[in-house]
Design a protein around this motif. Structure first.
Motif, PDB file in Angstrom:
ATOM      1  N   ALA A  10       0.460  11.389  41.331  1.00 18.17           N
ATOM      2  CA  ALA A  10      -0.377  10.215  41.565  1.00 18.17           C
ATOM      3  C   ALA A  10      -0.556   9.944  43.051  1.00 18.17           C
ATOM      4  O   ALA A  10      -1.634   9.532  43.492  1.00 18.17           O
ATOM      5  N   TRP A  14      -4.253   9.500  44.921  1.00 14.38           N
ATOM      6  CA  TRP A  14      -4.713   8.302  45.621  1.00 14.38           C
ATOM      7  C   TRP A  14      -4.855   8.535  47.116  1.00 14.38           C
ATOM      8  O   TRP A  14      -5.729   7.944  47.759  1.00 14.38           O
ATOM      9  N   SER A 118      -2.853   4.037  37.048  1.00 12.38           N
ATOM     10  CA  SER A 118      -2.953   5.240  37.865  1.00 12.38           C
ATOM     11  C   SER A 118      -2.989   6.467  36.974  1.00 12.38           C
ATOM     12  O   SER A 118      -2.207   6.572  36.020  1.00 12.38           O
ATOM     13  N   PHE A 122       2.785   8.341  36.555  1.00 13.49           N
ATOM     14  CA  PHE A 122       3.097   6.970  36.945  1.00 13.49           C
ATOM     15  C   PHE A 122       3.647   6.226  35.738  1.00 13.49           C
ATOM     16  O   PHE A 122       2.977   6.097  34.711  1.00 13.49           O
TER      17      PHE A 122
END
Length: 211
Positions: A10, A14, A118, A122
């Motif tokens: 994750a 991001w 997410s 996660f």
């Protein structure tokens, strides 16, 4: 935006997402945050998954000593610059945290998790349980989640969204420690990345810690 595979990290996802954004953030705080935190007495606030800092900066403008955390350093860097531009850098502090692993220490009068979803690896429920542990007596835990699919969402069209009551049950909180302020759905008009609008449902948990 490309949907990552379930095994993708994750943080990497991001980091890449925020690094690609070139336009400044819109600067608008989450409507749910404004609705439920607008009348609270400012103290220390923690904004989980702060992205580029809009909610944290809004809290700082209301007088909170606000800490925003995100897994992506590129988001943190953008949030710090936005806070400096807004003149609230002394009250809006940002730090990188992988909520799978850590959360800031201390006790907070407000802990908010606005759409803390997410893709990739996660454990959202565990992160929210840790968040509940840092809410000070008399403080608020405020969680907003998607309750319906927006047309521009990367979620599958047949995604089934849990209710607020189901999400609360997953947290396994001691009911005697909390007073329910609001548990349920709230409808709003959302804006998409391409200027689209659609009516969506948010599921909201607002709890006040008693002890």
């Amino acid at each position: 935006m490309t949907m990552p595979q379930a095994h993708e990290d994750a943080a990497q996802f991001w980091e890449g997402h925020y690094a690609k954004l070139t336009k400044p953030s819109g600067g608008r705080p989450s409507a749910i945050l404004v609705r439920f935190a607008g009348s609270l007495v400012p103290g220390r606030a923690l904004d989980l998954g702060c992205a580029r800092g809009d909610d944290t900066i809004w809290l700082a403008r209301q007088g909170w000593a606000a800490t925003g955390v995100d897994v992506a350093q590129s988001a943190i860097d953008a949030a710090q610059k936005a806070a400096e531009h807004a003149g609230v850098a002394e009250r809006a502090i940002f730090a990188r945290h992988d909520l799978n692993v850590s959360i800031p220490d201390g006790a907070f009068g407000l802990v908010s998790a606005m759409f803390l979803h997410s893709p990739g690896k996660f454990d959202r429920v565990s992160a929210l349980r840790r968040a509940a542990n840092v809410v000070a007596p008399g403080g608020m835990l405020l969680i907003a989640a998607h309750g319906s699919r927006a047309p521009w969402s990367w979620a599958d069209a047949d995604t089934v969204y849990p209710t607020a009551e189901e999400e609360l049950a997953d947290l396994e909180l001691n009911q005697s420690d909390w007073r329910e302020v609001f548990i349920g759905p709230i409808e709003r008009v959302a804006n998409g990345p391409g200027g689209q609008t659609a009516t969506v449902i948010d599921t909201v948990i607002a709890l006040e810690r008693q002890t």
